[in-house]
Structure formats: C-alpha cells, structure tokens
Design a protein around this motif. Structure first.
Motif, PDB file in Angstrom:
ATOM      1  N   THR A 262       0.820  -1.204   0.000  1.00 57.16           N
ATOM      2  CA  THR A 262       0.000   0.000   0.000  1.00 57.16           C
ATOM      3  C   THR A 262       0.857   1.257   0.000  1.00 57.16           C
ATOM      4  OG1 THR A 262      -1.724   1.219   1.178  1.00 57.16           O
ATOM      5  CG2 THR A 262      -0.167  -0.048   2.530  1.00 57.16           C
ATOM      6  N   GLN A 263       0.337   2.274  -0.652  1.00 64.59           N
ATOM      7  CA  GLN A 263       0.973   3.590  -0.643  1.00 64.59           C
ATOM      8  C   GLN A 263       0.262   4.541   0.324  1.00 64.59           C
ATOM      9  OE1 GLN A 263       3.757   3.971  -2.516  1.00 64.59           O
ATOM     10  NE2 GLN A 263       3.467   1.818  -3.070  1.00 64.59           N
ATOM     11  N   ALA A 264      -0.770   4.015   1.004  1.00 61.81           N
ATOM     12  CA  ALA A 264      -1.562   4.863   1.895  1.00 61.81           C
ATOM     13  C   ALA A 264      -0.745   5.347   3.085  1.00 61.81           C
ATOM     14  CB  ALA A 264      -2.793   4.091   2.380  1.00 61.81           C
ATOM     15  N   VAL A 453      -2.030   4.847 -12.437  1.00 63.40           N
ATOM     16  CA  VAL A 453      -2.825   5.068 -11.215  1.00 63.40           C
ATOM     17  C   VAL A 453      -1.968   4.792  -9.982  1.00 63.40           C
ATOM     18  CG1 VAL A 453      -4.811   4.258  -9.879  1.00 63.40           C
ATOM     19  CG2 VAL A 453      -5.027   4.603 -12.352  1.00 63.40           C
ATOM     20  N   ARG A 454      -1.179   3.730 -10.023  1.00 63.78           N
ATOM     21  CA  ARG A 454      -0.289   3.437  -8.898  1.00 63.78           C
ATOM     22  C   ARG A 454       0.734   4.551  -8.696  1.00 63.78           C
ATOM     23  NH1 ARG A 454       1.036  -3.004  -9.832  1.00 63.78           N
ATOM     24  NH2 ARG A 454      -0.735  -3.829  -8.649  1.00 63.78           N
ATOM     25  N   ALA A 455       1.259   5.093  -9.800  1.00 62.26           N
ATOM     26  CA  ALA A 455       2.228   6.181  -9.690  1.00 62.26           C
ATOM     27  C   ALA A 455       1.597   7.410  -9.048  1.00 62.26           C
ATOM     28  CB  ALA A 455       2.793   6.523 -11.070  1.00 62.26           C
ATOM     29  N   ALA A 456       0.334   7.690  -9.390  1.00 58.94           N
ATOM     30  CA  ALA A 456      -0.363   8.826  -8.780  1.00 58.94           C
ATOM     31  C   ALA A 456      -0.516   8.623  -7.276  1.00 58.94           C
ATOM     32  CB  ALA A 456      -1.724   9.023  -9.444  1.00 58.94           C
ATOM     33  N   ALA A 457      -0.848   7.393  -6.868  1.00 59.53           N
ATOM     34  CA  ALA A 457      -0.978   7.100  -5.433  1.00 59.53           C
ATOM     35  C   ALA A 457       0.366   7.248  -4.729  1.00 59.53           C
ATOM     36  CB  ALA A 457      -1.547   5.695  -5.229  1.00 59.53           C
TER      37      ALA A 457
END
Length: 517
Positions: A262-264, A453-457
């Motif tokens: 997770t990037q959260a 999308v993953r890069a944006a997160a």
C-alpha cells in the motif's frame, strides 16, 4: 458446440485497408461457420474496428480482397441493402441507441413502413413487429418505454432485437463489437444465454471483446489480429487460455500485475459527510493520502452514483466533501464543476467520448484543456507549457500514435482512455475519482493505466475507483466498499483477491442474508 459443416457463413479473404501512409489492415482472412460463436481479439489499434467498418460498408477496402456470406459474394464497398439482405448486422459497443426514443422507435428506426396511400407510419403495426422480435428473444419489454430508462441488460436486448429483426431462421451473422462492456456479471451471463438461443436458431455470431476470460469461456474458435494482420486464424478456444491469447496479441509475454504494498499514509486527505445520491443515503467516508479505495456492487446499488457525486459529475441531494482545506457542497446549490477542479478533484467518467473528451480536438488540446484558464491568459494560451505537459503524458501513458496534433476521435479506444486519464493526471490532482477506467481497453493499455494510477498514489494522490471489475479492484485497491441497496454492506481490506470481491458482491452480506439478484 461444433460449428455446422457446409459453406462458411462469413468468409473474408485478402482484405487490406490503407489510410495515407498507414496500413490498418494487411491481407486479413477470417472464416465464420454457420451456428458458430467466433471470437476476434487484438490490442486497441490492431484493426478490429476497421474490419467491422468494412464488413458493414462504412469503409471501402483496398482493391484485391473478397467478402462472401453463405457462399454469396458481396460487392465492395458493401452496400447497406445488400448487407441487410445477406443478414449481416452489428451491435456496437455504445449500442447505438437513442435514449430519448422508445423501445419500438429504436428497433424500427430506418425501417418504418409507411401506408401506400396515406404515407403515414402505422404505429400499432410497428409496435407489434417489435413485440414479435422481443418475444423471439424471450425478452418481453414494454415497447413504449423510453430506452434511457432501461437497465444496461435491457438496452443490450433492444440493440440485439434491432440487429436480428431482418434475419431469416437458420441464417444471419450478428457482430457484437464490445457489446458486453456495460453489463455486470449476472447480466452478462444472461446476455450469452440470449446469444446461444440465436445460435441454436442457426445464426452465427462474431464476438469482439477485450475480456479474454469471456472469449475463452463462451466462443468456439478465436482469431487474433496484431498490427493489422491475422496472427492466428480460427484457433479452437478449448486449446488456448488467457495467457496464450495475450502472448498472441502482443507478440511477447506480459508480466501480470500483482498486488503491491500500500501507498496509503496516515495523513487524512479527504472526507465525505452525509452523502445522499440515488439510492445512497448518509454515506460517510474517509480517504487517506496515497490510498486507493474501491467502490463496487450490483447495478443499482448506488456505488456508481456515489462516485459521480464525489467527482462533481452528479448533483447529490445532500452531503459535503472536504479535500484538504477545500469544502465542497455535493448538492451543488453553492458550487459548480469548476469548484471541484479548483479544489484538486479530478473525475474520469465511464463514457470517455460522450462525457470526457472532445473527439474533434487534438490530443494536446484534450490533455491540457482543464488548465488553459489557470495557466494561460485572455490573450495567449501559451504553447510551451502545453507542449511540455502533452509530451510528458504521451511518454507516461505510451499514447499511440505519439502525435500531439492527432484528433482524439481517430485514436483507438485504449489510447482515448489514456488521453482521458492523462488529461487529469497532468494537473496533479489531490483526489482522483475513476469510473471503470479500464473498460473496453486491451491488456496492454490496461497495464499502462494501472501503472499510472499506482504512480499517482505513490505521489500522494487519493484515489476512488468505482468498478465492477473484480480483478482491477483486487490489484489496485487498499480496501473495497461493497454497496447493497444504497449502503455499504461490506468493507474488504488486507490481502484482497477477486474471488473474495465477487463473493461479497454476489454472495451473502455480513448478517448472513442472501443478496437479492
């Protein structure tokens, strides 16, 4: 099933098509037998749509090719009357329906029979004709109902009825061009029950789909296009799987996306309070920086409306959205779409050409449009920043062709979707709301979109992903909210997998009560 012997229902030989310096098709060959469900797959831009447009008379092919139906040669370009007489029809991915018209008007459009003397349309006769077609399909709809008010499943039935109304028993070819993309899991199963009933009556079907699982599961044989040429023709689908089809389509092995850490972060980014929209009433939601939150459920459960309201695309009855220090009224009595953009909220809608892109404008114009007012001035937009942003998004998303001046309408569906996503990613939003971002795109484009999308997160953007695609949800999301009857019935987190998401959507809720399908 085993396709019937005898003359081919459809036989394409040596079809080519050139647009200026580009060869869109190169000597394509295709054979569909009577009573067969034949799949056609390939990446966006491989030539599938060009082939369909030749089969239906929209395009004229280069000299030298041939096209026969039941052994009967058709003229090239195909004439509409000849196509209809041969029993060839197409159901496009947007279904080609007019929402403001009724069921019977959509089915009979272009086929009205006027009285010989009065020249008036006999509405009762037209309605009866449509009712008969729908009865043959086993879908007794109210023919006076406005099409825009129908479910996705019933809209598909209307499009099929329009396509098959001229077919004679034991004949006909229906081409489904991404026609299942708006259908949920159960609706898709019923759709193919309907298709099989057509085949049992002697019709043949050519199914064009990006859903490789669907192709492997339902078709008899499959033909693969790559770069305008047939790579594999009529392969029995019992002999292939999704991995093999992917390798044929791309000419290489594709690394499958796995879940990543997770990037959260702990930092709260956005909060939703008291959202009431559609069947949803009183939704509260917190989104952390870098978190990807999935919304899913059955059609009509409310998850789609919730996403549209959070993105500023649908007016809610009540509710508020706070993104960092920005407070937005979701009932929009005190706000507008521009307020969402100014607050760092970006929305990627489901219907890209109808709601997200200007097809007649260039790639560069579409990619930079949301920032023209903030980065330009009344006298001069400024070409330098536009060129910089456009080049960055073309490189990030591998948009093809890499031509900033190309009209978006000329791009394949997958590349249009990349332009739509890049249009908002270029502005570095704080909250990105996505509605079916990989719908009707090929496997290569899907991987590029997932990576973006993953890069944006990773960069700290919060993401809300509304989708019925359990694979996308499992691969991308930190947690998934499953809606039922306007409320969040389940929240899934941790080591997500698609089976758990499907079970939560179609199985029992936490109270043990069965879902109502």
């Amino acid at each position: 099933m085993t396709p019937a012997a005898g003359p081919h229902r459809l036989e394409v030989a040596g079809l080519s098509k050139t647009f200026g310096p580009t060869r869109a098709l190169r000597g394509v060959r295709l054979q569909v037998t009577p009573g067969e469900l034949h799949g056609l797959v390939g990446q966006n831009g491989c030539g599938k749509s060009t082939l369909v447009k030749i089969l239906t008379g929209v395009y004229s092919p280069d000299p030298g090719g041939s096209l026969t139906v039941d052994g009967r040669p058709l003229s090239l370009p195909v004439r509409p009357a000849e196509q209809r007489e041969a029993g060839v029809s197409v159901v496009h991915q947007n279904l080609g329906l007019v929402d403001e018209r009724t069921v019977w008007e959509n089915v009979r459009l272009g086929r009205y029979r006027a009285g010989r003397l009065s020249r008036r349309i006999d509405r009762k006769q037209e309605r009866r004709a449509v009712e008969e077609v729908l009865a043959r399909l086993g879908r007794p709809l109210d023919v006076g109902e406005r099409v825009g008010a129908l479910s996705a499943e019933d809209r598909a039935a209307v499009a099929i009825a329009r396509a098959m109304q001229d077919h004679r028993p034991g004949s006909g070819l229906i081409i489904f061009d991404e026609s299942t993309r708006a259908l949920g899991r159960e609706a898709r199963s019923r759709f193919f029950d309907l298709v099989r009933s057509l085949i049992a009556g002697g019709a043949s079907v050519l199914l064009i789909s990006h859903q490789l699982e669907e192709i492997v599961e339902v078709t008899d044989r499959v033909t693969v296009l790559r770069d305008g040429a047939v790579i594999e023709a009529g392969v029995p689908t019992r002999e292939v799987d999704e991995t093999a089809l992917t390798r044929m389509m791309l000419g290489r092995h594709l690394v499958t996306h796995d879940r990543v850490d997770t990037q959260a972060r702990e930092e709260a980014l956005a909060s939703v309070r008291g959202l009431a929209v559609g069947p949803v009433d009183g939704l509260d939601l917190e989104i952390r920086r870098g978190e990807i939150v999935g919304l899913t459920g059955l059609v009509g459960s409310g998850f789609q409306e919730a996403a549209e309201a959070l993105g500023g695309a649908r007016r809610a009855r009540a509710g508020g959205l706070t993104v960092r220090e920005h407070e937005l009224a979701l009932d929009r009595r005190r706000g507008c779409t521009g307020d969402f953009v100014a607050a760092g909220v970006a929305f990627v809608p489901e219907r890209r050409l109808e709601e997200g892109l200007a097809g007649e404008l260039s790639v560069a114009d579409n990619l930079t449009l949301p920032r023209v007012r903030s980065r330009g001035n009344p006298l001069r937009i400024g070409a330098a920043w536009q060129a910089e942003e456009t080049a960055a998004m073309i490189a990030l998303l591998d948009i093809r062709p890499a031509d900033p001046g190309a009209p978006v309408a000329t791009l394949s569906g997958g590349n249009q979707q990349k332009v739509l996503l890049g249009k908002w990613l270029a502005g570095k939003p704080d909250l990105l709301v996505l509605h079916e971002p990989t719908q009707a795109v090929d496997v290569g484009a899907r991987h590029d979109i997932i990576d973006a999308v993953r890069a944006a997160a990773r960069a700290g953007c919060g993401v809300v992903l509304a989708s019925v695609d359990a694979v996308d949800l499992a691969v991308l999301c930190d947690r998934v909210l499953v809606f039922r009857d306007g409320r969040v019935a389940r929240e899934l987190s941790g080591d997500l997998d698609q089976d758990a998401i499907v079970h939560a959507t179609f199985g029992a809720d936490e109270s043990g009560e069965g879902w109502v399908g």
